[in-house]
Design an enzyme around this catalytic site. Sequence first.
Site, mmCIF file in Angstrom:
data_model
loop_
_atom_site.group_PDB
_atom_site.id
_atom_site.type_symbol
_atom_site.label_atom_id
_atom_site.label_comp_id
_atom_site.label_asym_id
_atom_site.label_seq_id
_atom_site.Cartn_x
_atom_site.Cartn_y
_atom_site.Cartn_z
ATOM 1 N N LEU A 84 0.812 -1.212 0.000
ATOM 2 C CA LEU A 84 0.000 0.000 0.000
ATOM 3 C C LEU A 84 0.843 1.258 0.000
ATOM 4 O O LEU A 84 0.430 2.301 -0.503
ATOM 5 C CB LEU A 84 -0.934 0.014 1.212
ATOM 6 C CG LEU A 84 -1.981 -1.100 1.284
ATOM 7 C CD1 LEU A 84 -2.729 -1.034 2.615
ATOM 8 C CD2 LEU A 84 -2.953 -0.996 0.118
ATOM 9 N N GLU A 86 4.778 3.127 1.933
ATOM 10 C CA GLU A 86 5.882 2.999 2.886
ATOM 11 C C GLU A 86 6.141 4.338 3.542
ATOM 12 O O GLU A 86 6.199 5.378 2.879
ATOM 13 C CB GLU A 86 7.141 2.501 2.171
ATOM 14 C CG GLU A 86 8.275 2.161 3.112
ATOM 15 C CD GLU A 86 9.380 1.362 2.429
ATOM 16 O OE1 GLU A 86 10.365 1.007 3.104
ATOM 17 O OE2 GLU A 86 9.241 1.093 1.217
ATOM 18 N N GLY A 87 6.269 4.325 4.870
ATOM 19 C CA GLY A 87 6.538 5.545 5.622
ATOM 20 C C GLY A 87 7.787 5.403 6.463
ATOM 21 O O GLY A 87 8.630 4.536 6.214
ATOM 22 N N GLY A 88 7.903 6.270 7.486
ATOM 23 C CA GLY A 88 9.085 6.248 8.332
ATOM 24 C C GLY A 88 9.213 4.968 9.128
ATOM 25 O O GLY A 88 10.324 4.542 9.457
ATOM 26 N N PHE A 89 8.090 4.328 9.451
ATOM 27 C CA PHE A 89 8.115 3.088 10.224
ATOM 28 C C PHE A 89 8.526 1.906 9.350
ATOM 29 O O PHE A 89 9.288 1.040 9.782
ATOM 30 C CB PHE A 89 6.725 2.839 10.820
ATOM 31 C CG PHE A 89 6.668 1.663 11.758
ATOM 32 C CD1 PHE A 89 6.928 1.816 13.111
ATOM 33 C CD2 PHE A 89 6.348 0.399 11.290
ATOM 34 C CE1 PHE A 89 6.866 0.737 13.982
ATOM 35 C CE2 PHE A 89 6.274 -0.688 12.141
ATOM 36 C CZ PHE A 89 6.542 -0.521 13.494
ATOM 37 N N GLY A 90 8.013 1.871 8.133
ATOM 38 C CA GLY A 90 8.305 0.761 7.238
ATOM 39 C C GLY A 90 7.172 0.547 6.255
ATOM 40 O O GLY A 90 6.225 1.334 6.181
ATOM 41 N N VAL A 92 3.786 -0.913 4.335
ATOM 42 C CA VAL A 92 2.440 -1.290 4.757
ATOM 43 C C VAL A 92 1.816 -2.141 3.653
ATOM 44 O O VAL A 92 1.822 -1.754 2.483
ATOM 45 C CB VAL A 92 1.559 -0.053 5.019
ATOM 46 C CG1 VAL A 92 0.187 -0.477 5.528
ATOM 47 C CG2 VAL A 92 2.228 0.875 6.025
ATOM 48 N N LYS A 113 1.504 -3.306 8.951
ATOM 49 C CA LYS A 113 2.674 -2.426 8.898
ATOM 50 C C LYS A 113 3.860 -3.132 9.531
ATOM 51 O O LYS A 113 3.804 -3.587 10.665
ATOM 52 C CB LYS A 113 2.378 -1.108 9.613
ATOM 53 C CG LYS A 113 3.501 -0.087 9.509
ATOM 54 C CD LYS A 113 3.023 1.323 9.808
ATOM 55 C CE LYS A 113 2.613 1.528 11.230
ATOM 56 N NZ LYS A 113 2.339 2.953 11.530
ATOM 57 N N ASP A 208 2.712 14.498 15.356
ATOM 58 C CA ASP A 208 3.028 14.344 13.934
ATOM 59 C C ASP A 208 1.747 14.391 13.109
ATOM 60 O O ASP A 208 1.522 13.563 12.231
ATOM 61 C CB ASP A 208 3.777 13.036 13.693
ATOM 62 C CG ASP A 208 4.509 13.021 12.362
ATOM 63 O OD1 ASP A 208 4.800 14.118 11.825
ATOM 64 O OD2 ASP A 208 4.807 11.935 11.845
#
Length: 441
Positions: A84, A86-90, A92, A113, A208
């Site tokens: 789907l 990808e963000g700062g966490f990793g 999805v 995630k 955030d």
Amino acid sequence: MTMKKGTWNCMILSCYKSEPLEESENQVFKHNSFRRLSLTDVSNPSSPLCVEDLSNSFAGPKLHIFTFAELRIITQSFARINLLGEGGFGPVYKGFIDDKLRPGLKAQPVAVKSLDLDGMQGHKEWMAEIIFLGQLRHPHLVKLIGYCCEEDQRLLVYEYMPRGSLENQLFRRYSAALPWSTRMKIALEAAKGLAFLHESDKPVIFRDFKTSNILLDSDYTAKLSDFGLAKDGPEGEETHVTTRVMGTQGYAAPEYVMTGHLTTMSDVYSFGVVLLELLTGKRSMDDTRLGREQSLVECTRPLLKDQHKLDRIIDPRLEGQFPYNGAQKAAALAYKCLSHNPKGRPTMSCVVKVLESLQDFDDTFSAPFVYIVPDETSAKKCFEKEGMESEEETETQKTRRRGWRNRIKLPLSRIAFSDSAIYDNIGSGFNSPYNSSKVEV
């Protein structure tokens, strides 16, 4: 932030699988009905908690503890086609849980995630998601279904939000613009989510708040997501929380960036930035813009207090289809939220009241007009007639004349019509505001 497995083992002793109780579909837990665990409680080395203890410590429905093997089945081995974003966490992934996987867990699509071990976040942010979303339930907070903790693997399982993030819906190209009423609906629901966090017995500062952390359901219901950077707010006589500056450029409050002092007013400023993005259709930071225009707040905030300059602010893709009085009130609200003085900003409960009053405004034209788009043939005839009537012009002017194909510039943008009867004739044309099929899923 990359963290070693040894560090994780010190904070969480073991990972066990437990069978959760069945959860009621419409059950919502108020923040004052139980004493919420905080990040400080969990990180206290004198009383370490394992994953099972953590889930059992929460009031209300227990979170499901998935095995990594189960999540591989749910996501089809984390297939790229299910990615789907990808963000700062990793990354999805989209997955699907059938009713045979776990007793008491209904069949449903989910978002999984996965923590990127080489990414910007780590175990602490994973834990924060569980601590906050495992205990706080609200219609405008994304629902955390469960998590996975096996060796190096740290994953979170959420409800699936079909329309993705507000960022994708608001800024994507070559698609219909979000209507005014939808923008105000999203703003109100996101504000309700923040107000719920701020008014908790133990206040929570989101820290955030931005368009990419507002997820949308199929009917554009907004829910806050990504609590990795959330912090417990000040309690008692404390006025702020001192912490290292984290967040996203363009959204962080100026006093927080300068001092590291975090308050609920920091979230109010971030909300003002998002509201400004909803009004203008522009990103908070854009490197393609020149000079001070790179910062949306810096170049736009001075215009918010002048109602005569409202037309220079509102998203041109709305093509005049917005209530002028409602837009004035929304602009005034954004101006207050973006005050440089934190004490001059309204509380989120006040923001909710203002936005509730804007929900009754319909999508109407600020300046009604009808424009008929000429086709190429009629435009050519019109220009040839104009050429016949201008025979008295000088010879110099004649040499400067160019062919009609080069001179006529047909409108590049979509044209807005004020007569609803025209839409009846057009049907499902892409110009029609009544065409619901043009919104991509």
